[in-house]
Write an enzyme that holds these catalytic residues in place. Structure first.
Site, PDB file in Angstrom:
ATOM      1  N   SER A  84       0.834  -1.204   0.000  1.00  0.00           N
ATOM      2  CA  SER A  84       0.000   0.000   0.000  1.00  0.00           C
ATOM      3  C   SER A  84       0.863   1.246   0.000  1.00  0.00           C
ATOM      4  O   SER A  84       2.006   1.239   0.480  1.00  0.00           O
ATOM      5  CB  SER A  84      -0.898   0.006   1.245  1.00  0.00           C
ATOM      6  N   TYR A 119      -2.417  -1.153  10.211  1.00  0.00           N
ATOM      7  CA  TYR A 119      -2.495  -1.513   8.793  1.00  0.00           C
ATOM      8  C   TYR A 119      -1.215  -1.113   8.059  1.00  0.00           C
ATOM      9  O   TYR A 119      -0.628  -1.904   7.318  1.00  0.00           O
ATOM     10  CB  TYR A 119      -3.710  -0.820   8.176  1.00  0.00           C
TER      11      TYR A 119
END
Length: 285
Positions: free
Chosen positions: A176, A189
């Site tokens: 990400s 995350y």
């Protein structure tokens, strides 16, 4: 292994979230005719019931691959993805279960190999995220769960898949943009995405001499069920993705071509690399 073999976990929020009720609907449709770049290949795509995973499954099918659709518990969305793959003239199977459970991957991979007789591509796409303003709001349960789903699952699946992967196979991991620029509201995350990037680069060095290429994709803000189902705070959804240079969130079918490129021979001289479909944000690769 049947659908009843794996009990879906219950989240503290509504993740992973259904795509069927999401408005506006994410765009998963491949944009171009296929050219046979994955003809006869077999791919596992995790989190393929919706979002980026669905778009990848659809594009892989258009390019000739049969697809094993790994997902948690959104059975209706998964059936839709299966119909999409079959609509491209390819075979698809549904493999529901919790990738964070170390017992799941061996059974799941065995089902794939028993069904198709081979395995060529592993896409580690499934993930979860939970928005928290303060590190003290991250519970031990959430922390463990996020790491289990996002990074432990990749270890488990690659361990199970590796005996079936031959020279020319490809492993593609979804990291990400948060790994590169950080995200104060997605601390756990973001940490898993950093681990995924390191995992990708290290695994690549270990497998490249076997002719197995390992690469990754680091999407920016993409409109999928993950975000409105608890991955972002509700008040942030109207502005989701507007802070990118392009001024909008991306669509799943704008990310899927990166996964196709890394799966096919077009990227035959790439290993240990990360692609960045992120709306124009410049990050250190």
């Amino acid at each position: 292994m049947s659908d009843a073999d794996v009990e879906p976990m219950i989240h503290e929020d509504s993740l992973p979230g259904g795509e069927a009720k999401l408005e506006p609907r994410p765009e998963w449709e491949p944009r171009y005719p296929g050219s046979g770049r994955l003809e006869g290949k077999v791919a596992i795509v995790t989190g393929a019931d919706s979002g980026i995973g669905r778009a990848v499954a659809a594009l892989y099918a258009r390019e000739g691959a049969h697809v094993a659709i790994f997902y948690l518990c959104e059975h209706g969305d998964a059936e839709k993805t299966k119909a999409i793959v079959e609509g491209e003239g390819r075979r698809a199977i549904l493999v529901p279960g919790d990738l964070g459970n170390p017992d799941f991957a061996p059974l799941a991979v065995r089902k794939v190999v028993d069904t198709f007789g081979r395995l060529d591509i592993v896409v580690n796409n499934a993930g979860e995220q939970h928005a928290d303003d303060d590190i003290r709001d991250i519970t031990d349960e959430q922390l463990r769960r996020t790491f289990q789903t996002n990074i432990f699952s990749m270890f488990y699946l690659v361990q199970a898949a590796l005996p079936h992967l031959e020279e020319g196979a490809s492993i593609i991991n979804c990291t990400s943009i948060t790994m590169y620029k950080g995200s104060p509201e997605l601390l756990d995350y973001s940490a898993t995405k950093g681990a995924i990037t390191a995992f990708t680069r290290s695994l690549s060095q270990g497998l490249v001499k076997q002719g197995i290429r390992v690469n990754g994709v680091a999407p920016g803000p993409i409109w999928t069920p993950l975000n409105p189902s608890g991955g972002q705070k509700p008040e942030d959804i109207p502005d989701f993705g507007k802070d990118t240079p392009m001024g909008r969130p991306g669509q799943p079918n704008e990310v899927a071509p990166s996964f196709l490129f890394l799966a096919c021979d077009d990227s035959s001289y790439m290993a240990g690399q990360i692609l960045h479909p992120n709306g124009g944000t410049v990050v250190n690769g």
